[in-house]
Scaffold this motif. Structure first.
Motif, PDB file in Angstrom:
ATOM      1  N   GLY A 176       3.870   7.017   0.749  1.00  0.00           N
ATOM      2  CA  GLY A 176       4.768   6.484  -0.271  1.00  0.00           C
ATOM      3  C   GLY A 176       5.178   7.541  -1.280  1.00  0.00           C
ATOM      4  N   LEU A 177       4.218   8.355  -1.686  1.00  0.00           N
ATOM      5  CA  LEU A 177       4.516   9.426  -2.646  1.00  0.00           C
ATOM      6  C   LEU A 177       5.432  10.479  -2.029  1.00  0.00           C
ATOM      7  CD1 LEU A 177       0.966   9.860  -4.214  1.00  0.00           C
ATOM      8  CD2 LEU A 177       2.910   8.611  -5.181  1.00  0.00           C
ATOM      9  N   LEU A 178       5.251  10.756  -0.747  1.00  0.00           N
ATOM     10  CA  LEU A 178       6.123  11.725  -0.067  1.00  0.00           C
ATOM     11  C   LEU A 178       7.537  11.160   0.105  1.00  0.00           C
ATOM     12  CD1 LEU A 178       3.721  13.190   2.651  1.00  0.00           C
ATOM     13  CD2 LEU A 178       4.332  14.160   0.415  1.00  0.00           C
ATOM     14  N   ILE A 179       7.642   9.862   0.340  1.00  0.00           N
ATOM     15  CA  ILE A 179       8.961   9.226   0.405  1.00  0.00           C
ATOM     16  C   ILE A 179       9.657   9.339  -0.947  1.00  0.00           C
ATOM     17  CG2 ILE A 179      10.157   7.008   0.652  1.00  0.00           C
ATOM     18  CD1 ILE A 179       7.994   6.247   2.729  1.00  0.00           C
ATOM     19  N   LEU A 180       8.906   9.096  -2.019  1.00  0.00           N
ATOM     20  CA  LEU A 180       9.468   9.230  -3.364  1.00  0.00           C
ATOM     21  C   LEU A 180       9.927  10.665  -3.615  1.00  0.00           C
ATOM     22  CD1 LEU A 180      10.055   8.087  -6.190  1.00  0.00           C
ATOM     23  CD2 LEU A 180       7.661   8.588  -6.802  1.00  0.00           C
ATOM     24  N   ARG A 181       9.134  11.626  -3.182  1.00  0.00           N
ATOM     25  CA  ARG A 181       9.518  13.030  -3.354  1.00  0.00           C
ATOM     26  C   ARG A 181      10.822  13.334  -2.612  1.00  0.00           C
ATOM     27  NH1 ARG A 181       9.178  17.714  -0.580  1.00  0.00           N
ATOM     28  NH2 ARG A 181       9.016  19.647  -1.827  1.00  0.00           N
ATOM     29  N   GLU A 182      10.973  12.795  -1.407  1.00  0.00           N
ATOM     30  CA  GLU A 182      12.206  12.979  -0.635  1.00  0.00           C
ATOM     31  C   GLU A 182      13.412  12.406  -1.378  1.00  0.00           C
ATOM     32  OE1 GLU A 182      13.011  14.063   2.943  1.00  0.00           O
ATOM     33  OE2 GLU A 182      11.443  15.384   2.159  1.00  0.00           O
ATOM     34  N   LEU A 183      13.230  11.239  -1.956  1.00  0.00           N
ATOM     35  CA  LEU A 183      14.323  10.595  -2.695  1.00  0.00           C
ATOM     36  C   LEU A 183      14.707  11.420  -3.918  1.00  0.00           C
ATOM     37  CD1 LEU A 183      13.150   6.875  -2.497  1.00  0.00           C
ATOM     38  CD2 LEU A 183      15.167   7.852  -1.383  1.00  0.00           C
TER      39      LEU A 183
ATOM     40  N   ALA B 214       0.827  -1.213   0.000  1.00  0.00           N
ATOM     41  CA  ALA B 214       0.000   0.000   0.000  1.00  0.00           C
ATOM     42  C   ALA B 214       0.856   1.256   0.000  1.00  0.00           C
ATOM     43  CB  ALA B 214      -0.927  -0.002   1.218  1.00  0.00           C
ATOM     44  N   THR B 215       2.074   1.155   0.554  1.00  0.00           N
ATOM     45  CA  THR B 215       2.978   2.299   0.652  1.00  0.00           C
ATOM     46  C   THR B 215       3.934   2.384  -0.529  1.00  0.00           C
ATOM     47  OG1 THR B 215       2.913   2.040   3.074  1.00  0.00           O
ATOM     48  CG2 THR B 215       4.627   3.470   2.171  1.00  0.00           C
TER      49      THR B 215
END
Length: 416
Positions: free
Chosen positions: A345-352, A266-267
């Motif tokens: 998950g989308l915010l983690i991707l943005r951080e990366l 889900a994440t």
């Protein structure tokens, strides 16, 4: 001497108290699991009449079990009160061993023919429904829109509506719980088999509630309705995640071996479609890791509602970066009804991407991967926003487009 005796007595009392608490907690957990009765359990004990004197098909896989772990396919095939004619199976096959995207062949089990709904046939037609009065549904969904079991459910309802066949859903828990709703509605131009049911990415519904919603809102392509009956669970409440039910988990697909991996997919499921970051596929915790040997992880945000990113190294046995030590994070989940796994998950991707500006560049990102990400998210706005480093607030807004409208529709079909 008196002091030593008193200390020994206190120690004994403390040990007895702790032991009593452990027993009490264990008994409470056991009692809770015994109180959750699945749709199949209710059917066989209280509602068997709704399948008697009917020629039945069953849509299921190995995840369709009763509270004791006995497969529904076995139960129905061996019960003299039930006339089970065939079994329909979705992606991954009955034993959920077939990799994602691979066609599933026809087969048989418990002396009953298996008809694949993930091959040349996806919508049950007159030929396979000609001798069927009702299709019973008992399969474990995971609460994520892109997981194709609910797409097969929509096509099943469509085929049954076309051929005047009843649908009987044996309800099961949503493993993420019934209060976690997260994500945007899919745009029509990105409609595909991984976004066929127009819910938010995390819908917070049971499969019975979804069946009623699909039928009631005329979401099928033929806009026809059939008779849908839901055999509801007993003892399940919306606040319960899978861990709260005490029920056993059966792998629903090759990379969803545990309830924790449901939270992981889900994440991180959307990120995995990009093909540029490992999400733990090939490890003993698929969807439990995120990383790459080539990423800069300085100043990464690691603390989110219900999710903490624990810095680590891991080594996949197969798949991306097979045999290599990968620097990244292990996802530690806390049970929370405030969890927003899709948005997180989308915010983690943005951080990366913020730390690695070329991560999603045209040179790194294949066109097919980009298209698949847009299909599972149901839009191209989110990927474009992340690639252009738009503010976090913009990502959050895009990731919730249409949610209020969905919640209004959803409210009409909640059974618990």
């Amino acid at each position: 001497m008196i002091l030593k005796t008193t200390m020994r007595q206190l120690k004994s009392i403390l040990q007895i108290t702790i032991s009593s608490l452990v027993i009490l907690i264990s008994s409470s957990s056991l009692l809770q699991s015994q109180n959750v009765r699945l749709g199949i359990d209710v059917l066989m004990s209280d509602e068997i009449s709704i399948v008697q004197n009917k020629q039945i098909a069953l849509f299921t896989n190995q995840s369709g079990i009763n509270v004791k772990g006995v497969p529904t396919a076995e139960i129905l095939s061996k019960d003299s009160r039930v006339d089970l004619r065939k079994i329909f199976v979705p992606e991954h096959g009955y034993y959920t061993t077939i990799p994602a995207g691979e066609p599933v062949a026809n087969d048989s089990i418990f002396g009953t023919p298996i008809v694949s709904l993930y091959g040349s046939l996806k919508i049950p037609n007159k030929k396979v429904l000609t001798d069927i009065d009702a299709v019973v549904v008992d399969i474990q969904d995971i609460g994520v829109r892109s997981y194709t079991y609910i797409s097969s459910l929509l096509y099943l309802i469509q085929g049954c509506a076309e051929n005047n066949v009843e649908v009987i859903v044996l309800d099961r828990p949503n493993p993420l719980g019934g209060l976690v709703v997260d994500g945007n509605l899919p745009e029509n131009k990105f409609k595909s088999f991984v976004s066929l049911v127009p819910t938010t990415y995390i819908h917070g519904c049971t499969i019975g509630e979804l069946a009623m919603m699909i039928n009631g809102e005329l979401w099928t392509e033929n806009k026809k309705q059939c008779n849908v009956t839901v055999v509801t669970m007993e003892g399940w409440e919306r606040w319960m995640a899978w861990d709260d039910t005490g029920l056993m988990w059966i792998p629903t697909s090759p990379h969803v071996p545990t309830a924790n991996s449901v939270r992981g997919i889900a994440t991180l499921g959307t990120i995995g479609e990009l093909g540029v970051i490992s999400i733990g596929i090939g490890t003993t915790s698929p969807f439990g890791y995120i990383g790459s040997p080539f990423l800069k992880l300085d100043n990464m945000r690691v603390d989110y509602e219900g999710i903490y990113l624990q810095h680590t190294y891991y080594r996949p046995f197969y798949g991306m970066y097979s045999g290599k030590d990968v620097e990244g994070y292990y996802l530690k989940f806390n049970l929370s009804n405030h969890l927003k796994p899709y948005t997180t998950g989308l915010l983690i991707l943005r951080e990366l991407v913020k730390n690695n500006p070329t991560l999603l560049s045209d040179n790194n990102l294949k066109s097919q991967s980009k298209d698949m990400f847009n299909k599972v998210t149901g839009t191209d706005k989110i990927l474009n926003a992340i690639r252009t480093n738009l503010p976090e607030e913009m990502i959050v807004t895009l990731a919730s487009e249409g949610m209020i409208d969905f919640l209004k529709i959803r409210q009409k079909y909640l059974l618990y």
